[in-house]
Design an enzyme around this catalytic site. Structure first.
Site, PDB file in Angstrom:
ATOM      1  N   SER A  59      21.787  49.279  12.330  1.00  0.00           N
ATOM      2  CA  SER A  59      20.993  49.001  13.524  1.00  0.00           C
ATOM      3  C   SER A  59      21.316  49.982  14.650  1.00  0.00           C
ATOM      4  O   SER A  59      20.409  50.444  15.359  1.00  0.00           O
ATOM      5  CB  SER A  59      21.256  47.560  13.989  1.00  0.00           C
ATOM      6  OG  SER A  59      20.563  47.273  15.177  1.00  0.00           O
ATOM      7  N   PHE A  98      19.601  53.467  14.193  1.00  0.00           N
ATOM      8  CA  PHE A  98      18.165  53.497  14.494  1.00  0.00           C
ATOM      9  C   PHE A  98      17.887  53.287  15.974  1.00  0.00           C
ATOM     10  O   PHE A  98      16.925  53.830  16.511  1.00  0.00           O
ATOM     11  CB  PHE A  98      17.431  52.467  13.636  1.00  0.00           C
ATOM     12  CG  PHE A  98      17.217  52.937  12.232  1.00  0.00           C
ATOM     13  CD1 PHE A  98      16.195  53.822  11.939  1.00  0.00           C
ATOM     14  CD2 PHE A  98      18.044  52.528  11.199  1.00  0.00           C
ATOM     15  CE1 PHE A  98      15.990  54.274  10.644  1.00  0.00           C
ATOM     16  CE2 PHE A  98      17.858  52.976   9.905  1.00  0.00           C
ATOM     17  CZ  PHE A  98      16.823  53.855   9.624  1.00  0.00           C
ATOM     18  N   HIS A  99      18.717  52.496  16.666  1.00  0.00           N
ATOM     19  CA  HIS A  99      18.569  52.396  18.119  1.00  0.00           C
ATOM     20  C   HIS A  99      18.817  53.748  18.784  1.00  0.00           C
ATOM     21  O   HIS A  99      18.098  54.133  19.718  1.00  0.00           O
ATOM     22  CB  HIS A  99      19.539  51.345  18.675  1.00  0.00           C
ATOM     23  CG  HIS A  99      19.026  49.944  18.599  1.00  0.00           C
ATOM     24  ND1 HIS A  99      19.075  49.192  17.449  1.00  0.00           N
ATOM     25  CD2 HIS A  99      18.444  49.145  19.538  1.00  0.00           C
ATOM     26  CE1 HIS A  99      18.565  47.997  17.674  1.00  0.00           C
ATOM     27  NE2 HIS A  99      18.167  47.939  18.931  1.00  0.00           N
ATOM     28  N   GLU A 100      19.812  54.455  18.308  1.00  0.00           N
ATOM     29  CA  GLU A 100      20.102  55.775  18.879  1.00  0.00           C
ATOM     30  C   GLU A 100      18.974  56.753  18.587  1.00  0.00           C
ATOM     31  O   GLU A 100      18.594  57.555  19.456  1.00  0.00           O
ATOM     32  CB  GLU A 100      21.424  56.291  18.302  1.00  0.00           C
ATOM     33  CG  GLU A 100      21.881  57.615  18.876  1.00  0.00           C
ATOM     34  CD  GLU A 100      22.285  57.535  20.334  1.00  0.00           C
ATOM     35  OE1 GLU A 100      22.262  58.582  21.021  1.00  0.00           O
ATOM     36  OE2 GLU A 100      22.629  56.427  20.799  1.00  0.00           O
TER      37      GLU A 100
END
Length: 499
Positions: free
Chosen positions: A422, A425-427
């Site tokens: 997670s 993908f946030h980065e």
């Protein structure tokens, strides 16, 4: 109404005045030991409490009856006999009772009035902030906020979005070749890895090469991540179906492996990240309902734009780097940004998870519409992550967490691996459009891991209220405003260095 007499029998009464008349005309017999009447002394304590409560209720109704219903004598027709109401000789305190706000009684009553007060105060405070903002900055909304002539420069990103449909077709081709036994299982896995890696790296390259707007870059990266998650689920699910179909001890004897382009196309459009050959379907499309939800989507999206342009942008522009300079000034900026940021975040959640996903589900007759649970009641950070984004949660549980457990990886490392995926993908969704790799989003997500265990401990030790307050503080008051300020100032510093 019925009142218990001293012997335990019930006395039916018709109204409050008759209740009092019945109780007051009883012949008082003094009890020398404790000062109570013999009727009261001989009755059990719970019976006396119920009698006292009934008398209190009757007196309360008599007191609220109004002057026009109080008469000097008589006792019929629901009128109150003033001769026997609130006599000085009648005890005013009859039983042990707690104050409404005491710890033993505060959760046993309704707080609707206090909730209404909070709503009124919220409206008043925000009205003052709107007036103050307009007086200080004027009207800041630009006509080219959503689309302008400079947006045409983002056409490579738009073409990249359209070209992402090639990757599901490539994955379908691989599965078709496996079904026809043209390639082995290991070759199919290798090809799926190549397809999924290319699907991520290609949009990242396009975004970094083009001087595009931040909103266009975020849109492309979000779509890229969604397609990647769907491709992984498609490949992993088909692999598992093949394994079960070829297994001698099938958990489900009806499992059969087949490949359908129609089911893949439906899956790529459906509001889910978990592939399965068929889904529960709704019977029809409610066109009027779709129109109403779409109107709400337009309204709340415009409201988000208003808050961003009118509130968040001025606060961010007039701030300094939160990790540099005066500590109190940084705290003040974070707290000031937290309120409009919270409104934008809640509107984003409502627009995407409730309105948009339900519109898409309605158009596709997708039946399972549990896109979120009551995450606002989360008792810990772990509960929040399990409830606020159900499509991603189901994907993580299905394709990361339990596969780790089945490979004998302990529970805690499996949780860390899920948060690691997670965080990456946030980065990607933030750093790539900003062209700035400071890992603030990555570190913010990984910081949730210790918070999960801390809030679980606090929940067990002090109850659910503490964990819920920590969740709201870490996400909405501190975490998100801090990330906004960090990325903004690092981005401004990078542009200043380049110029």
């Amino acid at each position: 109404m019925e009142i218990l007499d001293s012997g335990g029998a019930t006395i039916p009464t018709e109204n409050g005045g008759a209740d009092l008349d019945m109780l007051r005309h009883r012949k008082p017999r003094s009890d020398s030991s404790n000062g109570l009447t013999s009727d009261d002394a001989g009755a059990p304590s719970d019976v006396r409490d119920r009698v006292d409560s009934a008398v209190d209720d009757a007196q309360g109704r008599a007191n609220l009856a109004g002057d026009n219903e109080i008469r000097e004598s008589g006792g019929g027709g629901g009128n109150v006999d003033v001769r026997y109401t609130y006599r000085p000789s009648v005890p005013a305190h009859r039983r042990v009772r707690e104050s409404p706000l005491s710890s033993d009684a505060i959760f046993k009553q309704s707080h609707a009035g206090l909730f209404n007060l909070c709503v009124v105060v919220l409206v008043a405070v925000n009205s003052r902030l709107i007036i103050e903002n307009l007086m200080k900055y004027g009207w800041l909304i630009r006509t080219d906020f959503w689309f302008s002539s400079t947006s045409l420069r983002d056409w490579p990103l738009f073409m990249c979005c359209l070209s992402l449909s090639v990757f599901p077709l490539a994955a379908f081709t691989v599965e078709k070749l496996v079904l026809q036994k043209c390639i082995s299982e290991s070759v199919a896995i290798f090809l799926h890895v190549i397809i999924t890696m290319t699907e991520v790296l290609y949009p990242v390259y396009v975004t970094l090469r083009c001087d595009s707007a931040f909103l266009s870059g975020v849109t492309l990266m979000l779509l890229t991540c969604i397609v990647w998650l769907k491709l992984v689920s498609y490949a992993h699910t088909n692999y598992d179906i093949r394994t079960l179909a070829n297994s001698t001890d099938k958990a489900n004897p009806e499992v059969s492996y087949y490949v359908s382009l129609k089911s893949l196309a439906y899956f790529m459009l459906a509001p889910t990240l978990c592939y399965q050959p068929s889904y529960p379907r709704s019977p029809c499309i409610r066109k009027g309902w779709v129109a109403r939800q779409f109107a709400k989507l337009v309204i709340f999206t415009g409201f988000m734009g208003f808050i961003i342009e009118q509130y968040i942008n001025p606060i961010v522009r007039n701030s300094k780097h939160p990790l540099k300079g005066d500590l109190l000034y940084g705290i003040e900026r974070v707290l000031k940004l937290s309120v409009p940021n919270l409104y934008v975040w809640l509107c984003m959640f409502y627009c995407f998870f409730h309105l948009w996903l339900n519109i898409l589900a309605e158009l596709l007759c997708f039946g399972d519409r549990e896109f979120y649970k009551d995450w606002w009641n989360a008792k810990s950070v772990g509960d929040y992550w399990r409830m606020w984004n159900m499509p991603v949660h189901k994907w993580m549980v299905r394709h990361v967490y339990f596969p780790c457990l089945r490979r004998n990886i302990p529970k805690v490392p499996a949780i860390i691996i899920a948060f690691l995926v997670s965080a990456v993908f946030h980065e990607l969704c933030i750093a790539v459009p900003c062209r700035l790799f400071k890992l603030w989003a990555f570190l913010g997500i990984m910081f949730q891991v210790p918070l999960v265990f801390i809030t679980n401990y606090l929940q067990e030790r002090f109850g659910s209220m503490v964990g819920n307050m920590i969740f709201w503080f870490t996400f909405c008051i501190f975490g998100q405003p801090m990330c906004v300020l960090l990325y903004y100032h690092d981005l401004m510093n990078r542009k200043g260095t380049m110029s």
